[in-house]
Design an enzyme around this catalytic site. Structure first.
Site, PDB file in Angstrom:
ATOM      1  N   VAL A  60       0.870  -1.179   0.000  1.00  0.00           N
ATOM      2  CA  VAL A  60       0.000   0.000   0.000  1.00  0.00           C
ATOM      3  C   VAL A  60       0.906   1.228   0.000  1.00  0.00           C
ATOM      4  O   VAL A  60       1.834   1.323   0.816  1.00  0.00           O
ATOM      5  CB  VAL A  60      -0.945   0.020   1.223  1.00  0.00           C
ATOM      6  CG1 VAL A  60      -1.749   1.315   1.270  1.00  0.00           C
ATOM      7  CG2 VAL A  60      -1.891  -1.179   1.197  1.00  0.00           C
ATOM      8  N   GLU A  92       4.739 -15.025   4.830  1.00  0.00           N
ATOM      9  CA  GLU A  92       5.916 -14.759   5.654  1.00  0.00           C
ATOM     10  C   GLU A  92       6.077 -13.255   5.749  1.00  0.00           C
ATOM     11  O   GLU A  92       5.738 -12.516   4.817  1.00  0.00           O
ATOM     12  CB  GLU A  92       7.168 -15.432   5.131  1.00  0.00           C
ATOM     13  CG  GLU A  92       7.742 -14.829   3.902  1.00  0.00           C
ATOM     14  CD  GLU A  92       9.015 -15.516   3.451  1.00  0.00           C
ATOM     15  OE1 GLU A  92       9.872 -14.810   2.928  1.00  0.00           O
ATOM     16  OE2 GLU A  92       9.144 -16.738   3.586  1.00  0.00           O
ATOM     17  N   TYR A 104      -1.691  -8.409  10.366  1.00  0.00           N
ATOM     18  CA  TYR A 104      -1.929  -9.845  10.245  1.00  0.00           C
ATOM     19  C   TYR A 104      -2.555 -10.416  11.523  1.00  0.00           C
ATOM     20  O   TYR A 104      -3.472 -11.231  11.447  1.00  0.00           O
ATOM     21  CB  TYR A 104      -0.636 -10.574   9.880  1.00  0.00           C
ATOM     22  CG  TYR A 104      -0.049 -10.125   8.562  1.00  0.00           C
ATOM     23  CD1 TYR A 104      -0.852  -9.777   7.476  1.00  0.00           C
ATOM     24  CD2 TYR A 104       1.326 -10.031   8.385  1.00  0.00           C
ATOM     25  CE1 TYR A 104      -0.309  -9.351   6.272  1.00  0.00           C
ATOM     26  CE2 TYR A 104       1.879  -9.616   7.180  1.00  0.00           C
ATOM     27  CZ  TYR A 104       1.050  -9.280   6.132  1.00  0.00           C
ATOM     28  OH  TYR A 104       1.586  -8.867   4.941  1.00  0.00           O
TER      29      TYR A 104
END
Length: 136
Positions: A60, A92, A104
């Protein structure tokens, strides 16, 4: 987004690991298991093989962050991976990438492993790679 635009945005977002080239993006996009999700100022590249999905990269534009773009791409990734038959997803991330790790964690990913000194920065320092998993 064209491979050149993907590579340019990726270069704005990454130095470690190194940014990917337009040729690398073109090769991935030509691969049947890969899929691209986009938001204005951002993208996510994933792939599904058998019943496993992999989030290959998420970028982003630094000037467009903190607007929910990455979270929307993550939700779209989970939906697209499930629609392609995936039951589990992996990614990862550099252990030192706190903003990505927070994203995440907020979207349900959990640590499944660690690759010691996996990433090598241009200044010679290293960082571990965390392998994260999400049940879809």
């Amino acid at each position: 987004m064209a491979p050149e635009a993907l590579a340019a945005l990726h270069a704005l977002c990454f130095s470690t690991p190194r940014p990917w080239s337009a040729a690398e993006f073109a090769e991935l996009l030509a691969s049947a298991p890969c899929f691209l999700l986009t938001e204005p100022g951002g993208f996510l590249l994933g792939r599904v093989i058998a019943d496993e999905a992999e989030l290959l990269t998420l970028a982003v534009d630094p000037g467009a962050r903190r607007q929910g773009k990455a979270a929307r791409l993550m939700a779209q990734f989970a939906q697209a991976a499930r629609a392609r038959g995936a039951a589990t997803a992996f990614l990862e991330v550099a252990a030192g990438n706190s903003p990505a790790r927070a994203l995440y964690a907020a979207t349900g990913w959990q640590e499944a492993g660690r690759r010691k000194r996996y990433y090598h920065a241009p200044d010679g320092t290293t960082d571990d790679a965390l392998v994260l998993v999400l049940t879809l």
